[in-house]
Design an enzyme around this catalytic site. Structure first.
Site, PDB file in Angstrom:
ATOM      1  N   TYR A  48    -103.688 -68.840 -45.420  1.00  0.00           N
ATOM      2  CA  TYR A  48    -102.265 -68.517 -45.448  1.00  0.00           C
ATOM      3  C   TYR A  48    -101.583 -69.066 -44.209  1.00  0.00           C
ATOM      4  CZ  TYR A  48     -98.050 -65.601 -44.963  1.00  0.00           C
ATOM      5  OH  TYR A  48     -96.763 -65.161 -44.784  1.00  0.00           O
ATOM      6  N   ASP A  63     -90.541 -64.729 -34.386  1.00  0.00           N
ATOM      7  CA  ASP A  63     -90.155 -65.173 -35.719  1.00  0.00           C
ATOM      8  C   ASP A  63     -88.785 -64.607 -36.071  1.00  0.00           C
ATOM      9  OD1 ASP A  63     -90.098 -66.094 -38.295  1.00  0.00           O
ATOM     10  OD2 ASP A  63     -91.562 -64.678 -39.074  1.00  0.00           O
ATOM     11  N   ASP A  90     -95.618 -69.561 -46.052  1.00  0.00           N
ATOM     12  CA  ASP A  90     -94.342 -68.876 -45.849  1.00  0.00           C
ATOM     13  C   ASP A  90     -93.221 -69.906 -45.944  1.00  0.00           C
ATOM     14  OD1 ASP A  90     -92.169 -67.435 -44.914  1.00  0.00           O
ATOM     15  OD2 ASP A  90     -93.244 -66.547 -43.224  1.00  0.00           O
ATOM     16  N   ASP A  92     -89.946 -68.691 -45.890  1.00  0.00           N
ATOM     17  CA  ASP A  92     -88.800 -67.932 -45.389  1.00  0.00           C
ATOM     18  C   ASP A  92     -87.794 -67.653 -46.511  1.00  0.00           C
ATOM     19  OD1 ASP A  92     -89.762 -67.731 -42.727  1.00  0.00           O
ATOM     20  OD2 ASP A  92     -89.140 -69.784 -42.356  1.00  0.00           O
ATOM     21  N   HIS A 117     -94.048 -68.218 -50.562  1.00  0.00           N
ATOM     22  CA  HIS A 117     -93.207 -67.048 -50.804  1.00  0.00           C
ATOM     23  C   HIS A 117     -91.823 -67.244 -50.220  1.00  0.00           C
ATOM     24  CE1 HIS A 117     -93.649 -65.197 -46.744  1.00  0.00           C
ATOM     25  NE2 HIS A 117     -94.959 -65.385 -46.845  1.00  0.00           N
ATOM     26  N   GLU A 119     -88.133 -65.056 -49.489  1.00  0.00           N
ATOM     27  CA  GLU A 119     -87.711 -63.691 -49.210  1.00  0.00           C
ATOM     28  C   GLU A 119     -86.198 -63.561 -49.332  1.00  0.00           C
ATOM     29  OE1 GLU A 119     -87.635 -63.714 -44.371  1.00  0.00           O
ATOM     30  OE2 GLU A 119     -89.492 -64.282 -45.402  1.00  0.00           O
ATOM     31  N   CYS A 127     -89.084 -61.646 -38.706  1.00  0.00           N
ATOM     32  CA  CYS A 127     -90.352 -61.103 -39.189  1.00  0.00           C
ATOM     33  C   CYS A 127     -90.109 -59.810 -39.950  1.00  0.00           C
ATOM     34  CB  CYS A 127     -91.290 -60.867 -38.011  1.00  0.00           C
ATOM     35  SG  CYS A 127     -92.765 -59.903 -38.420  1.00  0.00           S
ATOM     36  N   ARG A 162     -90.606 -62.271 -52.413  1.00  0.00           N
ATOM     37  CA  ARG A 162     -90.723 -61.191 -51.428  1.00  0.00           C
ATOM     38  C   ARG A 162     -89.374 -60.505 -51.251  1.00  0.00           C
ATOM     39  NH1 ARG A 162     -92.152 -62.164 -44.999  1.00  0.00           N
ATOM     40  NH2 ARG A 162     -90.438 -60.874 -44.229  1.00  0.00           N
ATOM     41  N   GLU A 192     -92.258 -56.060 -49.013  1.00  0.00           N
ATOM     42  CA  GLU A 192     -92.647 -56.126 -47.609  1.00  0.00           C
ATOM     43  C   GLU A 192     -92.454 -54.798 -46.895  1.00  0.00           C
ATOM     44  OE1 GLU A 192     -94.380 -57.099 -45.393  1.00  0.00           O
ATOM     45  OE2 GLU A 192     -93.490 -58.702 -44.188  1.00  0.00           O
ATOM     46  N   ASN A 215     -99.273 -57.187 -47.658  1.00  0.00           N
ATOM     47  CA  ASN A 215     -99.248 -57.827 -46.346  1.00  0.00           C
ATOM     48  C   ASN A 215     -99.930 -56.913 -45.331  1.00  0.00           C
ATOM     49  OD1 ASN A 215     -98.708 -59.730 -44.408  1.00  0.00           O
ATOM     50  ND2 ASN A 215     -96.585 -59.114 -44.089  1.00  0.00           N
TER      51      ASN A 215
END
Length: 300
Positions: A48, A63, A90, A92, A117, A119, A127, A162, A192, A215
């Protein structure tokens, strides 16, 4: 291993097969190509690419949305080239509106990513286990998921949706969003940062029948559950995003403190190993074989 001349085959189909096997797939985080190779050498089936770790590794910063889509896709390509494992990455927020998401999907596909993913945070994001998050309207994120599904050229590429809404609008809102994202075509759902085992159980129960992501953020806001418990709850994919980053940081901090105190790292050399051992781990044996294979041609 991700050798220079290796032909890894269809890593996206391999990831789908792993997820179909019925046990949680464990995906340790990697923040650079070396840590990705270490994940592979440790015997894991999937790696990942952590956004948190990527930001820390490339910029030395937290992040909070400082990296753009082109930087993240390029970094994903380096990790994908380093290993034969399926890479989950990721992506974002998709770096903009649904049109931007189309480009993001194509860039990540070309990079060799097996799954990514997206989000529902407002840009610039942060983050998922930090305070101060905001989310876009559910309809806006649903459109992004639809664009992502439409944009992929390989049907085996997995789109993970996400939601960070639990920390902003509550768990009910997050679960409702996840359902909407599934209806838009997302392959896996990722709620999340639930903050209690009861909340994790609710996510698993109310989204039963969908492939779910957990996660396991080391030191984050979500309680630590065992692999066996996650299997009971039906989670398909478990991310361990920052353990490698935290371990590397702790090791470097210790080394530098010793160097500062003693004037040399001599006291730690036995633990560190030597350059030859590291070169072997990084693949110097393969380089020597290729040099030998091409040397005769060079002489001709």
């Amino acid at each position: 291993m991700g050798d220079l001349l290796s032909q890894p085959g269809n890593r996206r189909a391999r990831l789908r097969a792993l997820l179909d096997a019925g046990e949680p797939v464990l995906a340790p985080g990697a923040y650079d190509a070396l840590s990705a190779r270490l994940v592979e050498q440790a015997g894991f089936d999937v790696v990942y690419m952590t956004g948190f770790g990527t930001t820390a590794g490339l910029l030395g910063r937290p992040d909070v949305g400082l990296l753009g889509g082109a930087e993240m896709a390029a970094h994903a390509g380096r990790l994908a080239d380093a290993v034969d494992l399926p890479l989950i990455a990721d992506a974002d927020t998709g770096y903009g509106n649904p049109i931007n998401v189309i480009r993001t999907i194509r860039d990540y596909e070309r990079a060799g990513v097996a799954a990514l993913h997206l989000e529902d945070q407002v840009m610039p994001k942060r983050c998922g286990h930090l305070a101060g998050k905001q989310v876009v309207p559910a309809g806006e994120m649903t459109a992004k998921i639809r664009a992502a599904v439409d944009a992929r050229t390989d049907p085996d590429m997995l789109i993970i949706a996400r939601t960070d809404a639990a920390a902003v609008d509550g768990l009910d809102a997050a679960i409702d969003r996840a359902r909407r994202f599934a209806d838009a075509g997302a392959d896996l759902l990722f709620v999340e940062a639930p903050t209690s085992e009861a909340h994790i159980e609710r996510v698993a129960s109310e989204l039963s029948g969908h492939r779910l992501v957990f996660n396991w953020a080391e030191g984050g806001r979500t309680p630590a559950l065992s692999r066996e418990r996650l299997a009971e709850l039906g989670f398909a994919l478990v991310l361990f995003p920052v353990g490698t980053l935290l371990a590397a940081t702790a090791g470097m901090t210790e080394l530098l403190a010793r160097l500062r105190a003693d004037g040399s790292p001599a006291a730690m050399l036995e633990r560190l190993g030597g350059l030859d051992a590291f070169a072997e781990l990084a693949g110097i044996g393969e380089i020597r074989q290729l040099e030998d294979a091409y040397r005769n041609d060079e002489k001709g």
